[in-house]
Design a protein around this motif. Structure first.
Motif, mmCIF file in Angstrom:
data_model
loop_
_atom_site.group_PDB
_atom_site.id
_atom_site.type_symbol
_atom_site.label_atom_id
_atom_site.label_comp_id
_atom_site.label_asym_id
_atom_site.label_seq_id
_atom_site.Cartn_x
_atom_site.Cartn_y
_atom_site.Cartn_z
ATOM 1 N N HIS A 172 122.858 21.033 84.026
ATOM 2 C CA HIS A 172 122.904 20.450 82.691
ATOM 3 C C HIS A 172 123.999 19.378 82.707
ATOM 4 O O HIS A 172 124.677 19.201 83.729
ATOM 5 C CB HIS A 172 123.253 21.512 81.642
ATOM 6 N N CYS A 207 123.124 17.978 75.652
ATOM 7 C CA CYS A 207 122.866 18.046 77.087
ATOM 8 C C CYS A 207 122.275 16.702 77.511
ATOM 9 O O CYS A 207 121.371 16.184 76.877
ATOM 10 C CB CYS A 207 121.892 19.172 77.411
ATOM 11 N N GLU A 209 121.278 15.922 80.813
ATOM 12 C CA GLU A 209 120.588 15.985 82.103
ATOM 13 C C GLU A 209 119.330 16.804 81.895
ATOM 14 O O GLU A 209 119.412 17.935 81.413
ATOM 15 C CB GLU A 209 121.504 16.669 83.137
ATOM 16 N N TYR A 210 118.181 16.243 82.241
ATOM 17 C CA TYR A 210 116.932 16.954 81.964
ATOM 18 C C TYR A 210 116.940 18.328 82.632
ATOM 19 O O TYR A 210 117.147 18.428 83.841
ATOM 20 C CB TYR A 210 115.716 16.145 82.433
ATOM 21 N N CYS A 211 116.743 19.371 81.814
ATOM 22 C CA CYS A 211 116.916 20.739 82.319
ATOM 23 C C CYS A 211 115.749 21.628 81.941
ATOM 24 O O CYS A 211 115.874 22.842 81.945
ATOM 25 C CB CYS A 211 118.223 21.317 81.788
ATOM 26 N N HIS A 215 115.199 20.676 76.801
ATOM 27 C CA HIS A 215 116.409 19.891 77.104
ATOM 28 C C HIS A 215 116.915 19.147 75.864
ATOM 29 O O HIS A 215 118.103 19.123 75.570
ATOM 30 C CB HIS A 215 116.091 18.921 78.243
ATOM 31 N N MET A 218 119.142 21.049 73.124
ATOM 32 C CA MET A 218 120.317 21.715 73.680
ATOM 33 C C MET A 218 121.548 20.958 73.202
ATOM 34 O O MET A 218 122.215 20.256 73.954
ATOM 35 C CB MET A 218 120.211 21.754 75.208
#
Ligand code: CUA
Length: 339
Positions: A172, A207, A209-211, A215, A218
């Motif tokens: 993340h 967040c 960062e693609y998670c 995503h 978040m």
């Protein structure tokens, strides 16, 4: 005519964009910095915006001049006279090299300022990224002052705070645009970042960062308060959960501790000791639920408990459908009463 309309549109859009970027009070506006590191990044951003605008205008002027001269000829072969070669060498090679070196030097010197040195941090917070919420652990000076919460970070305004970042599942990225640059949360590794809010207030984080599926859902909030308010919050959070005060919340607590909730959630002061979902000891005091998806209210909690999968598809929270209406209402009332 079309050209004139376009020109007018550009002439109106450019200053409007600059004014919008500089002045608008959006919660994620990285150019409206409230912390030293964010301001340095904003300065770098402005340097690059202004430099590229100047270069863009220069290129358009040269292009217009090139188009307007020799309009009678259709010869497109390169001009290899000494003057023509000069344009290629200076304009095509030397200029870009100088510009890229300048940007590289300024960007590297900005990067070299992180983590920002200065006064030692007054507080250490351990943030664990999870699909798709934030576990927040306050590492107090003693074990008794360790504190776990979720999705909402409270800090004293004007004080440097150390934030340690790691992840329990995938990568993340922790980003509070008005306070700091982005830094990844990596499984098995710990990153270190400093936050210092110059003004009291609420700073939205996200967040970056693609998670996975949720995503975009978040989010978190950093709340910067004066030291007295922060200390009050801190003491209240250290307390175990408030016992239920009326028959509805008493029923809610029975439903909670005898139902599926305890498998995943902790409520300190009750048998609920689950470790894989947000700590709910003081969930009623938080501004939002489900990592910023819903405002924290009785109705939102009821909806979330009964139908989390339609509000945040893919979340680990299952739809809890085995309760009747009164039990569901009591459960939501109990969770909401955990101030
Ligand atoms: Cu976590 Cu994107």
């Amino acid at each position: 005519m079309g050209c004139r309309v376009q020109y007018a549109a550009i002439r109106m859009a450019l200053p409007a964009t600059v004014v919008a970027l500089a002045a608008c009070d959006t919660p994620m506006n990285a150019l409206d910095a409230s912390g030293d590191p964010a301001r340095r990044i904003a300065t770098l951003g402005w340097f690059m915006i202004v430099l590229s605008a100047i270069i863009f205008i220069g290129v358009v002027i040269v292009l217009a001049w090139a188009v307007s001269r020799n309009r009678r000829t259709t010869d497109l072969s390169p001009d290899l006279t000494p003057r023509g070669r000069g344009w290629i060498v200076y304009g095509g090679a030397l200029m870009p090299t100088l510009v890229l070196v300048a940007i590289f030097v300024v960007a590297m010197s900005t990067l070299g300022m992180f983590p920002v040195r200065g006064a030692p941090p007054v507080l250490t917070i351990h943030v664990t990224g999870r699909q798709w919420w934030w576990q927040i652990d306050y590492l107090g000076p003693k074990l008794q002052t360790y504190l776990t919460t979720a999705n909402e970070i409270h800090i004293p305004v004007g004080q440097p705070v150390r934030v340690l970042l790691t992840s329990a599942d995938v990568i993340h990225s922790f980003w509070v645009p008005k306070l700091q640059g982005k830094l990844d949360l990596i499984p098995g590794d710990t990153n270190d970042i400093r936050l210092r809010a110059e003004r009291p207030g609420e700073y939205r984080g996200q967040c970056a960062e693609y998670c996975g599926l949720q995503h975009a859902h978040m989010a978190f909030t950093v709340v910067a308060d004066d030291s007295a308010t922060f200390a009050r919050w801190w003491r209240a959070q250290l307390e175990p959960a408030t016992p239920p005060a009326d028959s509805l919340t008493q029923l809610g607590q029975r439903v909670f501790v005898n139902g599926p909730c305890v498998v995943c959630h902790t409520v300190r002061g009750t048998p609920a000791r689950g470790q894989i979902a947000p700590d709910l000891t003081h969930v009623g005091s938080r501004r939002t639920i489900a990592a910023g998806v819903l405002p924290n209210s009785l109705g939102a909690l009821e909806g979330w408990i009964a139908n989390a999968q339609s509000l945040k598809p893919g979340t680990q929270m299952p739809n809890i459908t085995q309760f009747n209406g009164r039990e569901l209402r009591a459960l939501a009332a109990y969770v909401y009463s955990l101030k």
